[in-house]
Design a protein around this motif. Structure first.
Motif, PDB file in Angstrom:
ATOM      1  N   GLN A  30      39.146  42.045  45.508  1.00 23.95           N
ATOM      2  CA  GLN A  30      37.503  41.760  44.945  1.00 23.95           C
ATOM      3  C   GLN A  30      36.876  41.134  45.386  1.00 23.95           C
ATOM      4  O   GLN A  30      36.447  40.891  46.649  1.00 23.95           O
ATOM      5  CB  GLN A  30      38.477  40.099  43.937  1.00 23.95           C
ATOM      6  N   SER A  31      35.646  41.102  44.963  1.00 29.69           N
ATOM      7  CA  SER A  31      34.270  41.026  45.008  1.00 29.69           C
ATOM      8  C   SER A  31      33.762  40.287  43.954  1.00 29.69           C
ATOM      9  O   SER A  31      33.576  40.229  43.040  1.00 29.69           O
ATOM     10  CB  SER A  31      33.058  41.884  45.308  1.00 29.69           C
ATOM     11  N   LYS A  45      41.384  33.982  57.439  1.00 24.21           N
ATOM     12  CA  LYS A  45      40.819  34.384  56.373  1.00 24.21           C
ATOM     13  C   LYS A  45      40.992  33.260  55.083  1.00 24.21           C
ATOM     14  O   LYS A  45      42.487  33.034  54.950  1.00 24.21           O
ATOM     15  CB  LYS A  45      40.872  35.914  56.029  1.00 24.21           C
ATOM     16  N   GLY A  46      40.211  33.210  54.396  1.00 25.02           N
ATOM     17  CA  GLY A  46      40.145  32.400  53.737  1.00 25.02           C
ATOM     18  C   GLY A  46      40.282  33.315  52.062  1.00 25.02           C
ATOM     19  O   GLY A  46      40.134  34.762  52.275  1.00 25.02           O
ATOM     20  N   ASP A  47      40.622  32.666  50.289  1.00 27.61           N
ATOM     21  CA  ASP A  47      41.073  33.454  49.789  1.00 27.61           C
ATOM     22  C   ASP A  47      39.656  34.117  49.272  1.00 27.61           C
ATOM     23  O   ASP A  47      38.592  33.986  48.866  1.00 27.61           O
ATOM     24  CB  ASP A  47      41.129  32.666  48.365  1.00 27.61           C
ATOM     25  N   ALA A  48      39.569  35.564  48.224  1.00 25.45           N
ATOM     26  CA  ALA A  48      38.219  35.484  48.093  1.00 25.45           C
ATOM     27  C   ALA A  48      38.299  35.043  46.285  1.00 25.45           C
ATOM     28  O   ALA A  48      37.044  35.011  46.114  1.00 25.45           O
ATOM     29  CB  ALA A  48      38.595  37.728  47.688  1.00 25.45           C
ATOM     30  N   LEU A  49      39.110  34.308  45.909  1.00 25.49           N
ATOM     31  CA  LEU A  49      38.842  33.713  44.345  1.00 25.49           C
ATOM     32  C   LEU A  49      38.664  32.810  44.634  1.00 25.49           C
ATOM     33  O   LEU A  49      38.080  32.119  43.818  1.00 25.49           O
ATOM     34  CB  LEU A  49      39.139  35.203  43.690  1.00 25.49           C
ATOM     35  N   VAL A  50      39.617  32.060  45.829  1.00 27.47           N
ATOM     36  CA  VAL A  50      39.696  30.496  45.076  1.00 27.47           C
ATOM     37  C   VAL A  50      38.886  29.982  46.878  1.00 27.47           C
ATOM     38  O   VAL A  50      39.383  29.710  47.489  1.00 27.47           O
ATOM     39  CB  VAL A  50      41.135  30.700  44.898  1.00 27.47           C
ATOM     40  N   LEU A  71      37.872  45.545  51.283  1.00 27.29           N
ATOM     41  CA  LEU A  71      36.482  44.699  51.935  1.00 27.29           C
ATOM     42  C   LEU A  71      35.501  44.645  50.922  1.00 27.29           C
ATOM     43  O   LEU A  71      35.890  44.098  49.932  1.00 27.29           O
ATOM     44  CB  LEU A  71      35.880  45.736  52.934  1.00 27.29           C
ATOM     45  N   GLN A  72      34.166  44.464  51.372  1.00 27.46           N
ATOM     46  CA  GLN A  72      33.269  44.024  50.302  1.00 27.46           C
ATOM     47  C   GLN A  72      32.843  45.110  49.979  1.00 27.46           C
ATOM     48  O   GLN A  72      31.733  45.630  49.163  1.00 27.46           O
ATOM     49  CB  GLN A  72      31.761  43.041  50.688  1.00 27.46           C
ATOM     50  N   SER A  73      33.369  45.789  48.946  1.00 26.29           N
ATOM     51  CA  SER A  73      33.543  47.760  48.152  1.00 26.29           C
ATOM     52  C   SER A  73      32.097  47.214  46.663  1.00 26.29           C
ATOM     53  O   SER A  73      32.163  46.197  46.355  1.00 26.29           O
ATOM     54  CB  SER A  73      34.937  47.933  47.816  1.00 26.29           C
ATOM     55  N   LEU A  74      31.733  48.113  46.594  1.00 29.47           N
ATOM     56  CA  LEU A  74      30.736  48.486  45.524  1.00 29.47           C
ATOM     57  C   LEU A  74      30.823  48.797  44.341  1.00 29.47           C
ATOM     58  O   LEU A  74      31.117  48.028  43.143  1.00 29.47           O
ATOM     59  CB  LEU A  74      29.202  49.227  45.639  1.00 29.47           C
ATOM     60  N   PHE A  75      32.469  49.053  43.885  1.00 29.82           N
ATOM     61  CA  PHE A  75      33.078  49.964  43.362  1.00 29.82           C
ATOM     62  C   PHE A  75      34.454  49.728  43.539  1.00 29.82           C
ATOM     63  O   PHE A  75      35.784  49.180  44.525  1.00 29.82           O
ATOM     64  CB  PHE A  75      33.363  51.278  43.456  1.00 29.82           C
ATOM     65  N   LEU A  76      35.963  49.154  42.664  1.00 28.64           N
ATOM     66  CA  LEU A  76      37.073  49.472  42.566  1.00 28.64           C
ATOM     67  C   LEU A  76      37.787  50.270  41.139  1.00 28.64           C
ATOM     68  O   LEU A  76      36.690  50.181  40.277  1.00 28.64           O
ATOM     69  CB  LEU A  76      37.572  47.986  41.515  1.00 28.64           C
ATOM     70  N   THR A  77      38.902  50.421  41.863  1.00 29.68           N
ATOM     71  CA  THR A  77      39.328  51.313  40.951  1.00 29.68           C
ATOM     72  C   THR A  77      41.406  51.291  40.615  1.00 29.68           C
ATOM     73  O   THR A  77      41.703  50.397  41.963  1.00 29.68           O
ATOM     74  CB  THR A  77      38.902  53.527  41.123  1.00 29.68           C
ATOM     75  N   GLU A 108      43.584  42.394  46.588  1.00 30.55           N
ATOM     76  CA  GLU A 108      43.133  43.518  45.445  1.00 30.55           C
ATOM     77  C   GLU A 108      44.107  44.344  44.290  1.00 30.55           C
ATOM     78  O   GLU A 108      45.153  43.103  43.630  1.00 30.55           O
ATOM     79  CB  GLU A 108      44.294  44.595  46.925  1.00 30.55           C
ATOM     80  N   VAL A 109      43.116  45.048  43.752  1.00 27.21           N
ATOM     81  CA  VAL A 109      43.396  45.678  42.276  1.00 27.21           C
ATOM     82  C   VAL A 109      44.719  46.441  42.204  1.00 27.21           C
ATOM     83  O   VAL A 109      45.200  46.635  41.256  1.00 27.21           O
ATOM     84  CB  VAL A 109      42.175  45.898  41.920  1.00 27.21           C
ATOM     85  N   HIS A 110      44.910  46.645  43.506  1.00 27.40           N
ATOM     86  CA  HIS A 110      46.732  47.885  43.632  1.00 27.40           C
ATOM     87  C   HIS A 110      47.274  47.919  44.339  1.00 27.40           C
ATOM     88  O   HIS A 110      46.659  47.263  45.901  1.00 27.40           O
ATOM     89  CB  HIS A 110      46.138  49.837  43.283  1.00 27.40           C
ATOM     90  N   PRO A 111      48.675  47.314  44.910  1.00 23.90           N
ATOM     91  CA  PRO A 111      49.417  47.424  45.997  1.00 23.90           C
ATOM     92  C   PRO A 111      48.768  48.558  47.004  1.00 23.90           C
ATOM     93  O   PRO A 111      48.819  47.376  48.014  1.00 23.90           O
ATOM     94  CB  PRO A 111      50.966  47.955  45.736  1.00 23.90           C
ATOM     95  N   SER A 112      48.971  49.522  46.807  1.00 23.58           N
ATOM     96  CA  SER A 112      48.383  50.397  47.400  1.00 23.58           C
ATOM     97  C   SER A 112      47.109  50.103  48.615  1.00 23.58           C
ATOM     98  O   SER A 112      46.320  50.986  49.197  1.00 23.58           O
ATOM     99  CB  SER A 112      48.017  51.859  47.289  1.00 23.58           C
ATOM    100  N   HIS A 113      46.116  49.410  47.934  1.00 23.89           N
ATOM    101  CA  HIS A 113      44.789  49.545  48.380  1.00 23.89           C
ATOM    102  C   HIS A 113      44.517  48.618  49.514  1.00 23.89           C
ATOM    103  O   HIS A 113      44.723  46.970  49.118  1.00 23.89           O
ATOM    104  CB  HIS A 113      44.377  48.716  47.687  1.00 23.89           C
TER     105      HIS A 113
END
Length: 548
Positions: free
Chosen positions: A365-366, A298-303, A400-406, A355-360
C-alpha cells in the motif's frame, strides 16, 4: 492548536496566503526563491516510471488481454492509460530490474499464441503465492506491446538489455528489431508481423541492470569491459541512441570510480558514447532488533510510529548526498560531465503484508508518508537538475511505491500519483536556487537521536509562472513560512495541498479518495513580493505564483 487554527490547516481555502507575516505571530520559517540564480532545465524524464515483470505489474496491472471485460486498448488497461496522460511525459523503463538479465527479448515477439512460457526470475521469491503469469511468464506482453503502451501514454520507451545471460550480438539485434526501417531486414519484417511496421524509434538503452548483483555479480572493472563490448558498433538506423550504464548500489562510490577509471582504458570513445549513469536508492525503515536482511529489516507500509515516519523521510533525503557524491567521482574522469545521472530505481520499500492481491509480489500500500517521500525526492532532483537527467520511480503499478493499484477490474490511484500530478508544472521548467530556513525535527532512530528537515522543497520558473513545492515533514505542527521572491515581483498566488489528518491514511478500493489534493486558494499579491503561508503538518503543497 485552537479550533480556528485547526480549521485553517485542514481547509486550504481558509489557510490562504497573506502579503506579510501575521501580526499576532512571527513566521516559523523563511523561503527565499532566487530567480536570478538558475540551475538548469528540469528534464521531464525525471518523472519517469519503471515496469518489470514482477508480481502484478504487467499481468493484472498493465496487461489485461484483448478479450478482457476490463476496458482496454489492444489488451492494455484503459484506466491506467487515461491517468498516465495527465502526468509529465517521462520515459518508462522495461523489462526490469533483475528480470531484465534473465529475459530473452525474442520470447516476446512474433505471434502471441506461439510465444514460449518461461519461469520468471522472481518465481523462487514468490513462495506460496498462486501460480500464474507472474510466476511462469506467458510472454503475451513483449516489445511491441510495451512500446504500444508507452505511446498510448504519450511517453517514451527505455529498454534494459540483458548483459548477464545474453551476448552482445543479441543486444544490437534487439536494436535492429526496434529501429531498422520497415521492410529493410528480417527483424524489421518480424516487428511488422507484431503490428509495428514502422520503426519503434527507441532511443534509451540500459546496458545491463545492477551488474554488481543480480545482473552478473561483476566487479566494476569487469563490467567496464562488458559495457565497452556491448556498446561498440551498435547500428543507429538514423536514430539517436543514448546508452545508460549500470551504476552503483546506493552509496558505493567505489563502483562508480572503478567503472569510470576502467572505461577509458582504450581511449575516450566508450565514455563519449555514454549518456547516463544509473543510480538505485530505496528508502526503508530498519525495525528495532531486525537483522540487515533486505526483507525482514523493513517496516510496515501502514503501521508505524512517528519516529518511523521521520526515519523514512530521512532515508529519502539521503538522495541528496548520493547525487553529489557520485557526481564528484564521475567528474574525476569525465571532467566535462558529459554523462548525467539516471536514478532509474527509487522509492519506498516496506515488508510484505499490505499488497492488495496475493499474486502481487513486492506489492504494498501507499500512504501519505509515501507521498511525502515522493515530494522530497522529486524536489531533490529539481535542485540538482544540472546533474540528474532521468529518474524512474519503482514501480508503476502493484509493486513497491506504485502510482496505481489494481485487482481485476478494480483500479485506484495512490497518494504518490497525486504528487506526480501536482508537480507536473515543474517538468520542462527552469529550476532556480531556493533557500529554506526552518527548524529541524528531532526523533529517535533505532540506536540514536536524529533530525530531519522541517521544511524542504524546490522552485522552477516557466514564462511568468513560478512553481514552488514544499514538504512539511512534522507530524503534528503546522509551519508559518515567509516566502520572498528575489529578482522578481509576485502579482498573484494560489496553493494546493495534499495532506491527511491521519498520518497512516491511504486510498483503498472502497475509499479511493481518502488522500487527494485540497482545493486551491488564490489571491493577488502586493508590492514587495513577500507572502506568508501556513503549511499544514504532514503535507505537500504546491504554490503557484504569477510574476510581474
Amino acid at each position: 492548536m485552537d479550533r480556528r487554527d485547526f480549521l485553517r490547516t485542514t481547509m486550504l481555502a481558509s489557510a490562504g496566503m497573506t502579503l506579510a507575516p501575521r501580526a499576532t505571530q512571527a513566521a516559523d520559517a523563511r523561503i527565499d526563491v532566487l530567480l536570478d540564480e538558475p540551475i538548469a532545465r528540469i528534464d521531464p524524464n525525471v518523472y519517469g516510471h519503471f515496469v518489470e515483470h514482477l508480481g502484478g505489474v504487467v499481468y493484472d496491472g498493465i496487461w489485461v488481454g484483448e478479450q478482457s471485460r476490463i476496458a482496454n486498448t489492444a489488451g492494455i488497461r484503459q484506466a491506467l492509460v487515461d491517468r498516465m496522460r495527465r502526468l509529465p511525459k517521462g520515459v518508462i523503463r522495461w523489462p526490469g530490474g533483475c528480470f531484465a538479465d534473465s529475459y530473452d527479448w525474442r520470447d516476446g515477439v512474433g505471434p502471441r499464441e506461439a510465444r514460449p512460457r518461461r519461469t520468471n526470475f522472481w518465481a523462487d521469491g514468490m513462495g506460496q503465492r498462486p501460480d500464474g503469469p507472474w510466476k511462469y511468464d506467458t510472454n503475451q506482453f513483449g516489445t511491441n506491446e510495451f512500446v504500444r503502451f508507452v505511446r498510448l501514454c504519450e511517453a517514451n520507451p527505455y529498454l534494459a538489455a540483458n548483459l548477464r545471460s545474453l551476448p552482445a550480438r543479441d543486444f544490437y539485434q534487439w536494436v535492429e528489431y526496434c529501429n531498422s526501417p520497415a521492410g529493410s531486414t528480417t527483424l524489421a519484417d518480424l516487428r511488422g508481423k507484431g503490428g509495428s511496421a514502422e520503426p519503434l524509434r527507441v532511443r534509451f538503452w540500459g546496458v545491463g541492470n545492477e551488474s554488481w548483483g543480480c545482473g552478473g555479480n561483476l566487479t566494476a572493472e569487469e563490467y567496464a569491459v562488458e559495457y565497452r563490448k556491448f556498446t561498440a558498433w551498435v547500428p543507429r538506423f538514423g536514430q539517436e541512441l543514448s546508452f545508460i550504464g549500470s551504476g552503483p548500489n546506493g552509496g558505493d562510490l567505489g563502483w562508480t570510480r572503478g567503472f569510470f577509471s576502467n572505461l577509458t582504458a582504450k581511449g575516450e570513445g566508450a565514455l563519449a558514447s555514454m549518456w547516463g549513469w544509473g543510480l538505485h536508492h530505496y528508502s526503508w525503515n530498519v525495525s528495532r532488533g531486525a537483522t540487515t536482511d533486505w526483507d525482514a529489516g523493513k517496516g510496515d507500509a501502514l503501521v508505524y510510529t512517528a519516529d518511523e515516519w521521520y526515519e523514512m523521510l530521512a532515508q529519502a533525503n539521503q538522495m541528496e548526498s548520493l547525487i553529489t557524491g557520485h557526481w564528484a567521482v564521475m567528474g574525476e574522469i569525465d571532467r566535462r560531465h558529459r554523462v548525467k545521472l539516471v536514478v532509474d530505481e527509487w522509492g519506498t520499500w516496506h515488508k510484505p503484508g499490505s499488497e492488495v492481491h496475493p499474486s502481487h509480489h513486492l506489492g504494498q500500500q501507499s500512504s501519505i508518508r509515501d507521498a511525502l517521500v515522493a515530494g522530497l525526492t522529486l524536489d531533490t532532483f529539481h535542485r540538482h537538475a544540472d546533474k540528474v537527467a532521468m529518474a524512474n520511480i519503482a514501480q508503476l503499478v502493484n509493486c513497491l511505491q506504485s502510482l496505481f493499484l489494481t485487482d481485476g477490474d478494480k483500479f485506484i490511484t495512490t497518494p504518490t500519483y497525486h504528487i506526480f500530478e501536482m508537480y507536473a508544472p515543474h517538468a520542462g521548467a527552469q529550476a532556480v536556487r531556493t533557500q529554506f530556513g526552518a527548524p529541524s525535527v528531532t526523533y529517535d532512530r533505532v540506536r540514536e537521536k536524529a533530525t530531519v528537515l522541517g521544511l524542504a522543497g524546490s522552485a522552477s520558473v516557466s514564462d511568468r509562472t513560478l512553481t514552488l513545492t514544499v514538504v512539511n515533514t512534522h507530524v503534528t505542527e503546522a509551519c508559518d513560512a515567509t516566502i520572498a521572491v528575489r529578482g522578481g515581483r509576485a502579482t498573484a498566488a494560489q496553493a494546493v495541498t495534499l495532506r491527511a489528518t491521519n498520518i497512516h491514511a491511504h486510498n483503498t478500493f472502497d475509499r479511493p479518495s481518502e488522500v487527494v489534493p485540497g482545493a486551491s486558494a488564490a489571491l493577488t499579491a502586493g508590492s514587495g513580493g513577500t507572502l506568508t503561508h501556513r503549511f499544514p503538518p504532514a503535507s505537500v503543497t504546491r504554490v503557484t505564483v504569477t510574476l510581474g
